[in-house]
Design a protein around this motif. Structure first.
Motif, PDB file in Angstrom:
ATOM      1  N   ILE A 234      -0.975   0.761  -7.343  1.00 11.04           N
ATOM      2  CA  ILE A 234      -1.611  -0.285  -6.524  1.00 11.04           C
ATOM      3  C   ILE A 234      -2.459  -1.208  -7.406  1.00 11.04           C
ATOM      4  CG2 ILE A 234      -1.601   0.971  -4.333  1.00 11.04           C
ATOM      5  CD1 ILE A 234      -4.535   1.714  -4.831  1.00 11.04           C
TER       6      ILE A 234
ATOM      7  N   ALA B  90       3.551  -2.492  -3.854  1.00 11.28           N
ATOM      8  CA  ALA B  90       2.484  -1.657  -4.415  1.00 11.28           C
ATOM      9  C   ALA B  90       2.208  -0.511  -3.461  1.00 11.28           C
ATOM     10  CB  ALA B  90       1.218  -2.482  -4.595  1.00 11.28           C
TER      11      ALA B  90
ATOM     12  N   THR C 272       2.404   3.191  -1.467  1.00 12.65           N
ATOM     13  CA  THR C 272       3.382   4.067  -0.830  1.00 12.65           C
ATOM     14  C   THR C 272       4.223   3.270   0.157  1.00 12.65           C
ATOM     15  OG1 THR C 272       1.925   5.971  -1.122  1.00 12.65           O
ATOM     16  CG2 THR C 272       3.590   6.142   0.598  1.00 12.65           C
TER      17      THR C 272
ATOM     18  N   ILE D 106       3.799   2.414   4.386  1.00  6.63           N
ATOM     19  CA  ILE D 106       2.409   2.325   4.828  1.00  6.63           C
ATOM     20  C   ILE D 106       2.045   0.835   4.845  1.00  6.63           C
ATOM     21  CG2 ILE D 106       0.017   3.039   4.377  1.00  6.63           C
ATOM     22  CD1 ILE D 106       1.954   5.332   5.129  1.00  6.63           C
ATOM     23  N   SER D 107       2.107   0.250   6.064  1.00  6.95           N
ATOM     24  CA  SER D 107       1.989  -1.219   6.220  1.00  6.95           C
ATOM     25  C   SER D 107       2.997  -1.940   5.340  1.00  6.95           C
ATOM     26  CB  SER D 107       0.574  -1.726   5.898  1.00  6.95           C
ATOM     27  OG  SER D 107      -0.313  -1.334   6.896  1.00  6.95           O
ATOM     28  N   ASP D 108       4.112  -1.331   5.097  1.00  8.35           N
ATOM     29  CA  ASP D 108       5.200  -1.879   4.284  1.00  8.35           C
ATOM     30  C   ASP D 108       6.526  -1.466   4.919  1.00  8.35           C
ATOM     31  OD1 ASP D 108       4.035  -3.363   2.277  1.00  8.35           O
ATOM     32  OD2 ASP D 108       3.638  -1.640   1.006  1.00  8.35           O
TER      33      ASP D 108
ATOM     34  N   SER E 193      -1.885   5.291  -2.827  1.00 10.71           N
ATOM     35  CA  SER E 193      -1.896   4.620  -1.533  1.00 10.71           C
ATOM     36  C   SER E 193      -3.322   4.151  -1.272  1.00 10.71           C
ATOM     37  CB  SER E 193      -1.415   5.560  -0.430  1.00 10.71           C
ATOM     38  OG  SER E 193      -1.108   4.794   0.711  1.00 10.71           O
ATOM     39  N   ALA E 194      -3.479   2.863  -1.042  1.00 10.12           N
ATOM     40  CA  ALA E 194      -4.822   2.287  -0.933  1.00 10.12           C
ATOM     41  C   ALA E 194      -5.657   2.919   0.196  1.00 10.12           C
ATOM     42  CB  ALA E 194      -4.727   0.771  -0.761  1.00 10.12           C
TER      43      ALA E 194
ATOM     44  N   PHE F 180      -3.306  -3.469   9.294  1.00  7.60           N
ATOM     45  CA  PHE F 180      -3.934  -4.787   9.477  1.00  7.60           C
ATOM     46  C   PHE F 180      -4.158  -5.002  10.968  1.00  7.60           C
ATOM     47  CE2 PHE F 180      -1.630  -5.495   5.474  1.00  7.60           C
ATOM     48  CZ  PHE F 180      -2.601  -6.127   4.716  1.00  7.60           C
TER      49      PHE F 180
ATOM     50  N   PHE G  87      -6.972  -2.401   6.764  1.00 11.54           N
ATOM     51  CA  PHE G  87      -6.770  -3.401   5.727  1.00 11.54           C
ATOM     52  C   PHE G  87      -7.330  -4.730   6.221  1.00 11.54           C
ATOM     53  CE2 PHE G  87      -2.587  -1.227   4.215  1.00 11.54           C
ATOM     54  CZ  PHE G  87      -3.318  -0.356   3.432  1.00 11.54           C
TER      55      PHE G  87
ATOM     56  N   GLU H 219     -10.106  -3.846  -4.955  1.00 16.72           N
ATOM     57  CA  GLU H 219      -9.548  -3.815  -6.317  1.00 16.72           C
ATOM     58  C   GLU H 219      -9.409  -2.382  -6.843  1.00 16.72           C
ATOM     59  OE1 GLU H 219      -8.193  -6.695  -6.250  1.00 16.72           O
ATOM     60  OE2 GLU H 219      -8.858  -7.356  -8.230  1.00 16.72           O
ATOM     61  N   LEU H 220      -8.990  -1.494  -5.975  1.00 18.08           N
ATOM     62  CA  LEU H 220      -8.890  -0.077  -6.353  1.00 18.08           C
ATOM     63  C   LEU H 220      -7.929   0.108  -7.513  1.00 18.08           C
ATOM     64  CD1 LEU H 220      -8.868   1.373  -2.733  1.00 18.08           C
ATOM     65  CD2 LEU H 220     -10.740   1.479  -4.390  1.00 18.08           C
TER      66      LEU H 220
ATOM     67  N   LYS I  44      -8.148  -1.002 -10.329  1.00 12.45           N
ATOM     68  CA  LYS I  44      -8.110  -2.160 -11.241  1.00 12.45           C
ATOM     69  C   LYS I  44      -9.439  -2.269 -11.991  1.00 12.45           C
ATOM     70  CE  LYS I  44      -5.311  -4.591  -7.863  1.00 12.45           C
ATOM     71  NZ  LYS I  44      -5.065  -5.853  -7.183  1.00 12.45           N
TER      72      LYS I  44
ATOM     73  N   GLU J  58      -8.062  -7.372  -3.279  1.00  9.96           N
ATOM     74  CA  GLU J  58      -7.523  -6.661  -2.121  1.00  9.96           C
ATOM     75  C   GLU J  58      -8.565  -5.698  -1.574  1.00  9.96           C
ATOM     76  OE1 GLU J  58      -3.052  -6.283  -2.267  1.00  9.96           O
ATOM     77  OE2 GLU J  58      -3.707  -5.434  -4.172  1.00  9.96           O
ATOM     78  N   ILE J  59      -8.540  -5.560  -0.252  1.00 11.94           N
ATOM     79  CA  ILE J  59      -9.663  -4.881   0.407  1.00 11.94           C
ATOM     80  C   ILE J  59      -9.195  -3.842   1.426  1.00 11.94           C
ATOM     81  CG2 ILE J  59     -11.523  -5.276   2.091  1.00 11.94           C
ATOM     82  CD1 ILE J  59     -11.799  -8.051   0.742  1.00 11.94           C
ATOM     83  N   VAL J  60      -9.905  -2.721   1.448  1.00 14.77           N
ATOM     84  CA  VAL J  60      -9.753  -1.749   2.531  1.00 14.77           C
ATOM     85  C   VAL J  60     -11.145  -1.510   3.118  1.00 14.77           C
ATOM     86  CG1 VAL J  60      -8.971   0.554   3.202  1.00 14.77           C
ATOM     87  CG2 VAL J  60      -7.910  -0.589   1.244  1.00 14.77           C
TER      88      VAL J  60
HETATM   89  N1  SAM Z   1       1.749   0.471   1.011  1.00 16.62           N
HETATM   90  C1  SAM Z   1       0.508   0.104   0.395  1.00 16.62           C
HETATM   91  C2  SAM Z   1      -0.291   1.348   0.035  1.00 16.62           C
HETATM   92  O1  SAM Z   1       0.193   2.454   0.273  1.00 16.62           O
HETATM   93  O2  SAM Z   1      -1.375   1.209  -0.525  1.00 16.62           O
HETATM   94  C3  SAM Z   1      -0.253  -0.870   1.280  1.00 16.62           C
HETATM   95  C4  SAM Z   1       0.472  -2.162   1.465  1.00 16.62           C
HETATM   96  S1  SAM Z   1      -0.325  -3.362   2.397  1.00 16.62           S
HETATM   97  C5  SAM Z   1       0.946  -4.548   2.595  1.00 16.62           C
HETATM   98  C6  SAM Z   1      -1.343  -4.189   1.267  1.00 16.62           C
HETATM   99  C7  SAM Z   1      -2.835  -3.984   1.566  1.00 16.62           C
HETATM  100  O3  SAM Z   1      -3.256  -2.743   1.011  1.00 16.62           O
HETATM  101  C8  SAM Z   1      -3.727  -5.020   0.930  1.00 16.62           C
HETATM  102  O4  SAM Z   1      -3.832  -6.172   1.728  1.00 16.62           O
HETATM  103  C9  SAM Z   1      -5.049  -4.283   0.846  1.00 16.62           C
HETATM  104  O5  SAM Z   1      -5.693  -4.278   2.103  1.00 16.62           O
HETATM  105  C10 SAM Z   1      -4.563  -2.867   0.522  1.00 16.62           C
HETATM  106  N2  SAM Z   1      -4.523  -2.673  -0.922  1.00 16.62           N
HETATM  107  C11 SAM Z   1      -3.429  -2.617  -1.713  1.00 16.62           C
HETATM  108  N3  SAM Z   1      -3.788  -2.421  -2.996  1.00 16.62           N
HETATM  109  C12 SAM Z   1      -5.141  -2.354  -3.024  1.00 16.62           C
HETATM  110  C13 SAM Z   1      -6.109  -2.180  -4.041  1.00 16.62           C
HETATM  111  N4  SAM Z   1      -5.754  -2.030  -5.308  1.00 16.62           N
HETATM  112  N5  SAM Z   1      -7.408  -2.166  -3.690  1.00 16.62           N
HETATM  113  C14 SAM Z   1      -7.782  -2.315  -2.405  1.00 16.62           C
HETATM  114  N6  SAM Z   1      -6.916  -2.489  -1.408  1.00 16.62           N
HETATM  115  C15 SAM Z   1      -5.611  -2.509  -1.697  1.00 16.62           C
END
Ligand code: SAM
Length: 301
Positions: A29, A101, A103, A106-108, A131-132, A152, A177, A204-205, A207, A233-235
Motif C-alpha cells: 500500500i 494497492a 488486498t 477490499i473496496s476494490d 491492507s490499509a 467509502f 476510507f 500515508e501508511l 510510506k 491517503e487516509i483511513v
Molecule cells: N484494497 C485496499 C487495501 O486493502 O488497503 C484499499 C483500496 S481503496 C480503493 C483505497 C483507499 O484505501 C484509499 O483511498 C485510502 O483511504 C486507503 N489507503 C490505501 N493505501 C493507504 C495508505 N498507504 N495509507 C492510508 N490509507 C490508505
C-alpha cells in the motif's frame, strides 16, 4: 521440471488440470518492501495477472523483475472480463488477481469474480498481505475486538450522515476510507452523528510520511479545519460508543430532560447525542417528544 516463470508451460496443461487456480494477491500500500516472498513467488508462477491499472501493476512487476501478461479487470469491464478470466482458470491456468494497492476485494474489484469462481467449483486461494483498514485499526489505539469496515461513505454530507446513523449504536470500532479534501466535512458528520468519540486519522501508511493522529472527533475536526486537508491517503477509525452512554431509554430521558432545562431542543439533542454516542436524529426526535409532553402537562395544569 516446470520453470516457475514459464507461462507457456501452464498453457500446455489441458482442461480440468489441477493447476487451474485464481489467486488473490495482496500487494503493497505504499512500500514495495511489503510484498511477501510468497506473493512474489505466486506472481512469478502466474500465467496471467488481472489488475486494475496496468501502469501501476507494471511498476510492481518491474520491482520484482517480472514480465507477465496483464489483463485489466475493473468496474467498467468486469462483466465482459469475468468469463474470460474464469475460462483461463478452468483451462488450467494460474490467474493472479491484484488491485492497485493492498488486498484485492477490499473496496476494490474482485468479489463477483470470487463468487463466480466458487459457483463454478474453481479453486480460489489468497496470498495475504497489506491492507490499509487493518493497519489503521491496529495503529489507532482503539478497541480491536469488534470492528466494522464501512469502506467509502457517500460523498455528500446528508447521505453520509444517514449511513452513519445506521451504525451509530453498534458497540464496535468503525473503520472508513476518506479522501483528503473531504476529511474535514467527514469528521464534522462523524461528530454530529456519533458524538464526540475517540478516533484516529491514519495517513500515508507504510510510506515516508506515515502519520497516525489520535484524539476525539472534535479535536481531530478542529485540527484539520485549522491545518487544512492533509496530503495523501487516509483511513479514519472511530471508537465504539462511549462507555458512559445511558443504557436505557429512562437514562436517555433523564439526560435530555436535564439538558432541556438549560437549552433549546436542538442544542439539548446535540449535547446529549454527543455525550452518549447515540444517533442525533433519534435523540432529537425524543427531545421533541419530551418537550411536547412537558408543554401538554403545563396545559393540563
Ligand atoms: N484494497 C485496499 C487495501 O486493502 O488497503 C484499499 C483500496 S481503496 C480503493 C483505497 C483507499 O484505501 C484509499 O483511498 C485510502 O483511504 C486507503 N489507503 C490505501 N493505501 C493507504 C495508505 N498507504 N495509507 C492510508 N490509507 C490508505
Amino acid at each position: 521440471m516446470t520453470k516457475p516463470n514459464d507461462s507457456s508451460a501452464a498453457s500446455k496443461l489441458g482442461p480440468g488440470s489441477d493447476r487451474g487456480e485464481l489467486g488473490l494477491v495482496a500487494t503493497p500500500i505504499g512500500n514495495l518492501g511489503d510484498i511477501s516472498p510468497r506473493a512474489a513467488d505466486y506472481l512469478k508462477s502466474a500465467d496471467a495477472i488481472a489488475c486494475e491499472d496496468s501502469r501501476i501493476t507494471i511498476r510492481l512487476l518491474q520491482h520484482l523483475g517480472l514480465k507477465k501478461p496483464l489483463l485489466t479487470y475493473h468496474d467498467h469491464n468486469a462483466e465482459e472480463m469475468r468469463p474470460k478470466l474464469l475460462g483461463r482458470v478452468a483451462a488450467g491456468e494460474r490467474v493472479a488477481l491484484v488491485s492497485d494497492a493492498g488486498t484485492p476485494l477490499i473496496s476494490d474489484p474482485g468479489f463477483k469474480l470470487v463468487r463466480a469462481a466458487a459457483e463454478q467449483g474453481l479453486k480460489v486461494t489468497a496470498l495475504p498481505g497489506p491492507s490499509a483498514p487493518l493497519m489503521a485499526l491496529i495503529l489507532s489505539g482503539l478497541p480491536t475486538d469488534r470492528f466494522l469496515f464501512l469502506g467509502f461513505l457517500a460523498p455528500k454530507s446528508a447521505a453520509r450522515r444517514a449511513e452513519l446513523e445506521e451504525v451509530a449504536t453498534l458497540r464496535a470500532s468503525l473503520i472508513l476510507f476518506e479522501t483528503a479534501p473531504r476529511l474535514v466535512q467527514a469528521l464534522d458528520d462523524l461528530l454530529a452523528v456519533l458524538g464526540n468519540r475517540p478516533a484516529a486519522v491514519a495517513r500515508e501508511l507504510t510510506k515516508m510520511f506515515e502519520e497516525v493522529r489520535r484524539g476525539t472527533l472534535r479535536e481531530l475536526h478542529e485540527h484539520y479545519a485549522e491545518a487544512g486537508p492533509p496530503k495523501g491517503e487516509i483511513v479514519i477509525v472511530v471508537g465504539p460508543p462511549l462507555a458512559e452512554a445511558p443504557a436505557t431509554g429512562d437514562d436517555l430521558d433523564a439526560a435530555l430532560l436535564k439538558a432541556l432545562g438549560a437549552m433549546r431542543v436542538k442544542e439539548a439533542a446535540e449535547a446529549v447525542a454527543a455525550a452518549t454516542g447515540r444517533p442525533k436524529r433519534l435523540v432529537y426526535q425524543r427531545a421533541l417528544e419530551l418537550k411536547q409532553q412537558a408543554s401538554d402537562d403545563d396545559g393540563d395544569g
